[in-house]
Design a protein around this motif. Structure first.
Motif, PDB file in Angstrom:
ATOM      1  N   THR A 481       0.833  -1.208   0.000  1.00 48.05           N
ATOM      2  CA  THR A 481       0.000   0.000   0.000  1.00 48.05           C
ATOM      3  C   THR A 481       0.866   1.255   0.000  1.00 48.05           C
ATOM      4  O   THR A 481       0.579   2.222  -0.707  1.00 48.05           O
ATOM      5  N   ILE A 482       1.922   1.230   0.805  1.00 47.55           N
ATOM      6  CA  ILE A 482       2.835   2.381   0.854  1.00 47.55           C
ATOM      7  C   ILE A 482       3.450   2.608  -0.520  1.00 47.55           C
ATOM      8  O   ILE A 482       3.525   3.747  -1.016  1.00 47.55           O
ATOM      9  N   ARG A 483       3.895   1.529  -1.154  1.00 48.19           N
ATOM     10  CA  ARG A 483       4.523   1.675  -2.470  1.00 48.19           C
ATOM     11  C   ARG A 483       3.504   2.132  -3.519  1.00 48.19           C
ATOM     12  O   ARG A 483       3.847   2.856  -4.449  1.00 48.19           O
ATOM     13  N   TYR A 484       2.263   1.709  -3.358  1.00 49.79           N
ATOM     14  CA  TYR A 484       1.215   2.182  -4.274  1.00 49.79           C
ATOM     15  C   TYR A 484       1.020   3.689  -4.134  1.00 49.79           C
ATOM     16  O   TYR A 484       0.862   4.408  -5.127  1.00 49.79           O
ATOM     17  N   HIS A 485       1.031   4.186  -2.893  1.00 44.10           N
ATOM     18  CA  HIS A 485       0.917   5.631  -2.670  1.00 44.10           C
ATOM     19  C   HIS A 485       2.046   6.370  -3.388  1.00 44.10           C
ATOM     20  O   HIS A 485       1.808   7.384  -4.054  1.00 44.10           O
ATOM     21  N   ILE A 486       3.253   5.848  -3.256  1.00 43.08           N
ATOM     22  CA  ILE A 486       4.405   6.504  -3.883  1.00 43.08           C
ATOM     23  C   ILE A 486       4.280   6.479  -5.402  1.00 43.08           C
ATOM     24  O   ILE A 486       4.587   7.489  -6.070  1.00 43.08           O
TER      25      ILE A 486
END
Length: 574
Positions: A481-486
């Protein structure tokens, strides 16, 4: 097939048995009862009835949709999906039951279309969609406030939900003076930061009593105790606590103990309302299936309890809407948090507002020892405001907020908890115009910030790869999820020509880019492998579900698979 004794003792002359089928099967043409004859044979055994599997009939594929599953007999499952631009109404998954009926409600793929929403005077409308479930957002010009619902949804009847709101001028008026006195509101806002002692929470006479167990931004408990002991060895290092300092920090901790918990409770309440609405809707839709069953009274009681609880939650939400979502309250809180941000930024770089990156590699101990919630509360408050009152972000203090986000996302070594950095990244994500169109100005300020243009891209690439090595390996989906935000932020930054140079510099230097691409490929490969494995598992479960008796005898550990097949999977597919 089983035999049920009707007359006599089984196998003796004159005894009669009836043929019965297992659940999901029925008796076809032939003798249904057999009688033991005097010659030792069973009458009717030459043409006994056979058990045939029950069929529920063909389920039609909804127009503008697709159906997975071709079997129509007992235990078969059909999964429905709608084409892009259409919304599924009814059941995502339907199963052929022992009664010869398909479970759930009829599946439809609807595409409503609404006329242009009514215009608003002294305001404007965001959102250009007019299909079923599309939304438009009403906003007022500066100096006006909105009366009515700001969000309207295109419904199945081709009408916009609610009524058109209006923009009315903002008038404050004088609050009035007390007898023999005068009004001096927003006391904490009148405090100058130069008069606030940042060492107050470490002061022996601090009124707040912050526990040593409280998680700190950078310092470990041992480092904190060592530094505190060093400070307290020489009391002359502390100045006498002054009223502005105490007022400032008491206000900060008041927000931590009141405003932020109210925001969290409001979000939990909305989640509970959604879940109860879904439960009530499902019970109503399936009432025809359970109203004559032995569990009917239990279902009716559950429906009654859900409706009662739903009414209570809706009333509580209405009260919270009046108090917590008051724009003046949120604006004042945002203004106060901007002063907190200024104090923190001064601690890491005394040259603020002329702050430069990278920050000093030697982290100030006074900053490292600050409670973690000082930064986390700012991030949580921003996330709440963006979701429920984004117009509040258009304040003069927003420039400080943008600087704060950019500085600490680009200075990840200043904060020990990577998930706190992830929360700051999430603020950039939710303010992205692709996610929240009403915060476009805020997003533009972030993208065009002088420090952002040079440092944000490499910092986000570094965090994209570093986050994989934090926490437990079981936290893959949190990290994903964090990488998707980035990745969403990167898409927006690439559209800004000012960032092209930084992107190209990273591509050519390879410092972070090679690791970033490697992680990107790993994520893609992992998700593809997971998808194929899940499809295999779905097929296996479907095969097991065909045998109702064996399926019911399986241990409860299989229940999550059933839930995945009937609830989570259709949502993901849609």
């Amino acid at each position: 097939m089983t035999y049920r004794l009707l007359i006599g003792r089984l196998g003796e002359f004159g005894s009669t048995v009836m043929l019965e089928c297992s659940t999901g099967f029925y008796l076809g043409v032939g003798h249904r009862t057999l009688r033991c004859l005097a010659n030792g044979t069973w009458e009717g055994s030459d043409d006994p009835a056979l058990c045939k599997i029950i069929s529920c009939g063909e389920l039609p594929t909804p127009p503008f949709g697709t159906k997975l599953g071709t079997l129509t007999t007992f235990g078969a499952t059909a999964i429905f999906m709608c084409n892009h631009g259409y919304t599924l109404v009814g059941s995502h998954v339907r199963e052929c039951g022992a009664d010869g009926l398909w479970s759930g409600a009829e599946t439809k793929c609807l595409a409503g279309h609404c006329d242009s929403p009514d215009p608003i005077v002294n305001g404007h409308i965001s959102g250009d969609g007019s299909s079923y479930r599309d939304t438009v957002v009403y906003q007022c010009m500066l100096g006006y406030r909105l009366i009515g619902t700001s969000v309207r949804i295109c419904q199945q009847d081709h009408r916009w939900s609610g009524t058109t709101p209006v923009c009315v001028p903002i008038t404050c008026g004088h609050p009035g003076n007390p007898a023999n006195g005068r009004t001096n509101g927003q006391l904490s806002m009148k405090i100058k930061l130069d008069t606030v002692d940042p060492y107050y929470i470490f002061h022996p006479r601090c009124r707040l009593g912050v526990s040593l167990e409280e998680t700190r931004l950078k310092a470990t408990m041992e480092e904190l105790k060592s530094w505190m002991a060093e400070l307290h060895e020489d009391p002359s290092k502390f100045s006498e606590p002054k009223f502005p300092t105490e007022c400032f920090f008491l206000t900060l901790h008041t927000h931590h103990l009141s405003i932020l918990p109210c925001c969290r409770r409001y979000i939990r309440r909305l989640r509970a309302i959604r879940e109860l609405n879904r439960t009530v809707e499902e019970l109503k839709n399936s009432e025809s299936q359970w109203k004559d069953s032995p569990l009917a009274s239990r279902h009716r009681e559950m429906l009654k309890r859900c409706k009662t609880q739903l009414k209570k939650l809706v009333r509580a939400k209405a009260c919270a809407d009046v108090g917590l979502l008051d724009e003046n309250l949120l604006r004042r809180s945002l203004q106060f948090y901007s002063t907190v941000i200024q104090l923190i930024l001064r601690m890491v770089d005394p040259a603020y507002p002329n702050i430069t990156l990278p920050l000093n590699p030697e982290i100030p101990k006074s900053f490292a020892a600050l409670p973690e919630f000082y930064v986390e509360d700012v991030a949580e408050f921003l996330l709440f405001v963006v979701q429920y009152s984004p117009q509040v972000l258009y304040e003069p203090c927003v420039q400080d907020v943008v600087t704060f986000l950019v500085v600490f996302i680009c200075s990840q070594h200043y904060i020990r908890n990577p998930y706190l950095i992830a929360k700051l990244v999430e603020v950039l994500f939710v303010t992205n115009p692709a996610v929240q169109p009403r915060t476009q100005r805020f997003s533009e300020m972030m993208e065009n910030h002088p420090l952002s243009i040079k440092h944000l891209v490499p910092a986000l690439m570094k965090f994209y790869t570093d986050v994989e090595h934090t926490g437990a390996t079981s936290e893959f989906y949190d990290k994903f999820t964090i990488r998707y935000h980035i990745s969403t932020i990167f898409k927006s930054l690439w559209q800004n020509i000012a960032h092209h140079g930084t992107f190209m510099e990273e591509f050519n230097s390879g410092k972070q880019f090679v690791r970033y691409i490697n992680m990107l490929i790993n994520d893609t490969t992992f998700l593809l492998d997971e998808s194929l494995e899940s499809l295999k598992r779905i097929h296996e479960v479907q095969e097991e579900m065909k045998n109702k008796e064996q399926w019911d005898q399986l241990p409860r550990v299989c229940a999550p698979l059933y839930y995945f097949l009937n609830q989570e999977l259709p949502a993901v597919l849609q």
